[in-house]
Design an enzyme around this catalytic site. Structure first.
Site, PDB file in Angstrom:
ATOM      1  N   SER A   1      -1.770   2.679   3.147  1.00  0.00           N
ATOM      2  CA  SER A   1      -2.758   1.759   2.568  1.00  0.00           C
ATOM      3  C   SER A   1      -3.110   2.222   1.172  1.00  0.00           C
ATOM      4  O   SER A   1      -3.586   3.355   0.979  1.00  0.00           O
ATOM      5  CB  SER A   1      -4.026   1.733   3.424  1.00  0.00           C
ATOM      6  OG  SER A   1      -5.088   1.184   2.651  1.00  0.00           O
TER       7      SER A   1
ATOM      8  N   HIS B   1       0.511  -1.347   2.724  1.00  0.00           N
ATOM      9  CA  HIS B   1      -0.638  -2.095   3.249  1.00  0.00           C
ATOM     10  C   HIS B   1      -1.666  -2.286   2.124  1.00  0.00           C
ATOM     11  O   HIS B   1      -2.063  -1.333   1.460  1.00  0.00           O
ATOM     12  CB  HIS B   1      -1.224  -1.269   4.392  1.00  0.00           C
ATOM     13  CG  HIS B   1      -2.321  -1.913   5.167  1.00  0.00           C
ATOM     14  ND1 HIS B   1      -2.085  -2.803   6.195  1.00  0.00           N
ATOM     15  CD2 HIS B   1      -3.663  -1.769   5.097  1.00  0.00           C
ATOM     16  CE1 HIS B   1      -3.245  -3.177   6.724  1.00  0.00           C
ATOM     17  NE2 HIS B   1      -4.222  -2.571   6.077  1.00  0.00           N
TER      18      HIS B   1
ATOM     19  N   ASP C   1      -5.434  -3.666   1.358  1.00  0.00           N
ATOM     20  CA  ASP C   1      -6.713  -4.009   1.972  1.00  0.00           C
ATOM     21  C   ASP C   1      -7.551  -4.853   1.020  1.00  0.00           C
ATOM     22  O   ASP C   1      -7.985  -4.376  -0.024  1.00  0.00           O
ATOM     23  CB  ASP C   1      -7.473  -2.729   2.337  1.00  0.00           C
ATOM     24  CG  ASP C   1      -6.863  -2.051   3.551  1.00  0.00           C
ATOM     25  OD1 ASP C   1      -6.745  -2.713   4.592  1.00  0.00           O
ATOM     26  OD2 ASP C   1      -6.502  -0.859   3.450  1.00  0.00           O
TER      27      ASP C   1
ATOM     28  N   MET D   1     -10.945  -6.862   0.386  1.00  0.00           N
ATOM     29  CA  MET D   1     -12.337  -6.906   0.877  1.00  0.00           C
ATOM     30  C   MET D   1     -13.209  -7.690  -0.099  1.00  0.00           C
ATOM     31  O   MET D   1     -13.040  -7.580  -1.312  1.00  0.00           O
ATOM     32  CB  MET D   1     -12.883  -5.487   1.006  1.00  0.00           C
ATOM     33  CG  MET D   1     -12.020  -4.573   1.861  1.00  0.00           C
ATOM     34  SD  MET D   1     -12.814  -2.992   2.100  1.00  0.00           S
ATOM     35  CE  MET D   1     -11.484  -2.063   2.886  1.00  0.00           C
TER      36      MET D   1
ATOM     37  N   HIS E   1      -3.905  -7.279   4.374  1.00  0.00           N
ATOM     38  CA  HIS E   1      -4.969  -7.333   5.391  1.00  0.00           C
ATOM     39  C   HIS E   1      -6.217  -7.956   4.749  1.00  0.00           C
ATOM     40  O   HIS E   1      -6.852  -7.335   3.902  1.00  0.00           O
ATOM     41  CB  HIS E   1      -5.227  -5.883   5.860  1.00  0.00           C
ATOM     42  CG  HIS E   1      -6.337  -5.719   6.831  1.00  0.00           C
ATOM     43  ND1 HIS E   1      -6.843  -4.478   7.178  1.00  0.00           N
ATOM     44  CD2 HIS E   1      -7.061  -6.610   7.550  1.00  0.00           C
ATOM     45  CE1 HIS E   1      -7.813  -4.619   8.058  1.00  0.00           C
ATOM     46  NE2 HIS E   1      -7.985  -5.902   8.291  1.00  0.00           N
TER      47      HIS E   1
ATOM     48  N   MET F   1      -9.822  -8.935   4.687  1.00  0.00           N
ATOM     49  CA  MET F   1     -11.168  -8.721   5.255  1.00  0.00           C
ATOM     50  C   MET F   1     -12.147  -9.551   4.426  1.00  0.00           C
ATOM     51  O   MET F   1     -13.008  -9.022   3.725  1.00  0.00           O
ATOM     52  CB  MET F   1     -11.516  -7.224   5.203  1.00  0.00           C
ATOM     53  CG  MET F   1     -10.743  -6.410   6.229  1.00  0.00           C
ATOM     54  SD  MET F   1     -10.724  -4.657   5.841  1.00  0.00           S
ATOM     55  CE  MET F   1      -9.312  -4.615   4.750  1.00  0.00           C
TER      56      MET F   1
ATOM     57  N   MET G   1      -8.138  -2.766  14.751  1.00  0.00           N
ATOM     58  CA  MET G   1      -8.943  -1.923  13.863  1.00  0.00           C
ATOM     59  C   MET G   1      -9.449  -0.741  14.671  1.00  0.00           C
ATOM     60  O   MET G   1     -10.177  -0.910  15.650  1.00  0.00           O
ATOM     61  CB  MET G   1     -10.134  -2.696  13.300  1.00  0.00           C
ATOM     62  CG  MET G   1      -9.834  -3.696  12.204  1.00  0.00           C
ATOM     63  SD  MET G   1      -8.935  -3.054  10.761  1.00  0.00           S
ATOM     64  CE  MET G   1      -9.945  -1.663  10.240  1.00  0.00           C
TER      65      MET G   1
ATOM     66  N   GLY H   1     -13.837  -1.663   6.130  1.00  0.00           N
ATOM     67  CA  GLY H   1     -14.666  -1.559   4.926  1.00  0.00           C
ATOM     68  C   GLY H   1     -14.336  -0.357   4.068  1.00  0.00           C
ATOM     69  O   GLY H   1     -14.418  -0.439   2.852  1.00  0.00           O
ATOM     70  N   PHE H   2     -13.949   0.740   4.705  1.00  0.00           N
ATOM     71  CA  PHE H   2     -13.747   1.964   3.929  1.00  0.00           C
ATOM     72  C   PHE H   2     -12.586   2.790   4.478  1.00  0.00           C
ATOM     73  O   PHE H   2     -12.329   2.756   5.687  1.00  0.00           O
ATOM     74  CB  PHE H   2     -15.013   2.828   3.951  1.00  0.00           C
ATOM     75  CG  PHE H   2     -16.212   2.103   3.399  1.00  0.00           C
ATOM     76  CD1 PHE H   2     -16.441   2.038   2.029  1.00  0.00           C
ATOM     77  CD2 PHE H   2     -17.087   1.445   4.260  1.00  0.00           C
ATOM     78  CE1 PHE H   2     -17.527   1.334   1.526  1.00  0.00           C
ATOM     79  CE2 PHE H   2     -18.177   0.738   3.764  1.00  0.00           C
ATOM     80  CZ  PHE H   2     -18.401   0.685   2.387  1.00  0.00           C
ATOM     81  N   GLY H   3     -11.943   3.519   3.588  1.00  0.00           N
ATOM     82  CA  GLY H   3     -10.940   4.483   4.022  1.00  0.00           C
ATOM     83  C   GLY H   3     -11.642   5.782   4.426  1.00  0.00           C
ATOM     84  O   GLY H   3     -12.836   5.966   4.189  1.00  0.00           O
TER      85      GLY H   3
ATOM     86  N   ASP I   1      -4.943   0.464  12.610  1.00  0.00           N
ATOM     87  CA  ASP I   1      -5.472   0.649  11.250  1.00  0.00           C
ATOM     88  C   ASP I   1      -6.819   1.349  11.279  1.00  0.00           C
ATOM     89  O   ASP I   1      -7.813   0.800  11.758  1.00  0.00           O
ATOM     90  CB  ASP I   1      -5.595  -0.732  10.581  1.00  0.00           C
ATOM     91  CG  ASP I   1      -6.001  -0.648   9.122  1.00  0.00           C
ATOM     92  OD1 ASP I   1      -6.141   0.468   8.592  1.00  0.00           O
ATOM     93  OD2 ASP I   1      -6.179  -1.722   8.508  1.00  0.00           O
TER      94      ASP I   1
ATOM     95  N   SER J   1      -5.986   7.546   3.828  1.00  0.00           N
ATOM     96  CA  SER J   1      -6.333   8.898   3.372  1.00  0.00           C
ATOM     97  C   SER J   1      -5.353   9.959   3.871  1.00  0.00           C
ATOM     98  O   SER J   1      -5.212  11.007   3.233  1.00  0.00           O
ATOM     99  CB  SER J   1      -7.766   9.238   3.788  1.00  0.00           C
ATOM    100  OG  SER J   1      -7.954   8.985   5.160  1.00  0.00           O
TER     101      SER J   1
HETATM  102  C1  DX5 Z   1     -10.281  -0.116   6.470  1.00  0.00           C
HETATM  103  C2  DX5 Z   1      -8.896  -0.532   6.051  1.00  0.00           C
HETATM  104  C3  DX5 Z   1      -7.864   0.492   6.278  1.00  0.00           C
HETATM  105  C4  DX5 Z   1      -8.070   1.777   5.512  1.00  0.00           C
HETATM  106  C5  DX5 Z   1      -7.568   2.884   6.361  1.00  0.00           C
HETATM  107  O1  DX5 Z   1     -11.129  -1.192   6.401  1.00  0.00           O
HETATM  108  O2  DX5 Z   1      -8.498  -1.691   6.764  1.00  0.00           O
HETATM  109  O3  DX5 Z   1      -6.561  -0.023   6.023  1.00  0.00           O
HETATM  110  O4  DX5 Z   1      -7.413   1.819   4.295  1.00  0.00           O
HETATM  111  O5  DX5 Z   1      -7.914   4.081   5.771  1.00  0.00           O
HETATM  112  P1  DX5 Z   1      -7.762   5.455   6.527  1.00  0.00           P
HETATM  113  O6  DX5 Z   1      -6.326   5.587   6.916  1.00  0.00           O
HETATM  114  O7  DX5 Z   1      -8.186   6.453   5.513  1.00  0.00           O
HETATM  115  O8  DX5 Z   1      -8.675   5.410   7.735  1.00  0.00           O
HETATM  116 ZN    ZN Z   2      -6.329  -2.359   6.530  1.00  0.00          ZN
END
Ligand code: DX5
Ligand code: ZN
Length: 227
Positions: free
Chosen positions: A8, A33, A35, A37, A69, A71, A140, A145-147, A179, A202
């Protein structure tokens, strides 16, 4: 089905996005991937069709797929833009689509693969009437929302139950993507449960090791499951 890692770009270095993606693909990944948002459906704002469009020439050059993806609320307003930008696979949240069947039709009409995804608290039963129409289900394993968040342990059972549900419906060709919180520690259990695409942000784009070493560590964790 072979297991694929989909890095991602959320955790990539955006000042050198092309180089980060190139390094990941040269390390062997076939999918990137993206993301998206909107600050409404999820609390964060990221990127739109422009970034997909910017990555497309590289995707063509190196032969990887763009896994997008969404969101975002009202995804139907933007699907055609993402298709024009070059998405190969578009995934929407069931929570954002009161007319989910129509949205899946819209994605397929654009000639790209369609996925559906569920937040951690959304049950698999919401998929029953749409499963036969999708190419992929994304589970999910963190709240979107966040990595960099921790894997929610219950997701493993959800993936296993989804795998069972797909088999029961004679839909074993539908891929399961996991994910959130995927790392060498958690990759094994999601693969064992039935996931064939592993999104990792990450765990791939961090400064602890090189991108290729991080991908190798994930591949090793996946390979150990098969033995
Ligand atoms: C979260 C995203 C993920 C995110 C995953 O909302 O959909 O794709 O990038 O990040 P990691 O692998 O760091 O959990
Ligand atoms: Zn994602």
């Amino acid at each position: 089905m072979t297991v694929r890692i989909a890095p991602s770009i959320l955790s990539a270095n955006f000042t050198r996005l092309g180089d980060d993606v190139r390094e990941a693909v040269q390390a062997g990944v076939e999918m990137i991937h993206v993301d998206v948002m909107d600050g409404h459906f999820v609390p964060n704002i990221t990127v739109g069709p422009l970034v997909v469009e910017a990555l497309k020439p590289l995707a063509k050059e190196l032969g990887f797929l763009l896994d997008v993806h969404l969101m975002i609320e009202h995804p139907e307003r933007y699907i055609d833009d993402f298709i024009r930008a070059g998405a190969d696979l578009l995934t929407v949240h069931v929570e954002t689509c009161p007319h989910l069947h129509r949205v899946i039709q819209q994605i397929h009409a654009g000639g790209v693969k369609a996925g559906v995804t569920l937040n951690p608290a959304t049950p698999l039963t919401t998929l029953e009437e749409i499963l036969a129409d999708v190419d992929l289900v994304l589970i999910m394993s963190v709240n979107p929302g966040f990595g960099g968040q921790s894997y929610i342990p219950r997701s493993t059972l959800k993936i296993a139950n989804l795998k069972h549900m797909l088999n029961e419906h004679g839909l074993s060709q539908v891929e399961i993507e996991a994910d959130g919180g995927i790392s060498p520690t958690t990759a094994g259990e999601v693969v064992k449960a039935g996931a064939t695409i592993l999104v990792a942000g990450s765990a791939v784009f961090n400064s602890k090791a090189s991108i290729s070493d991080n991908i190798k560590a994930l591949e090793l964790a996946i390979a150990q499951v098969k033995v």
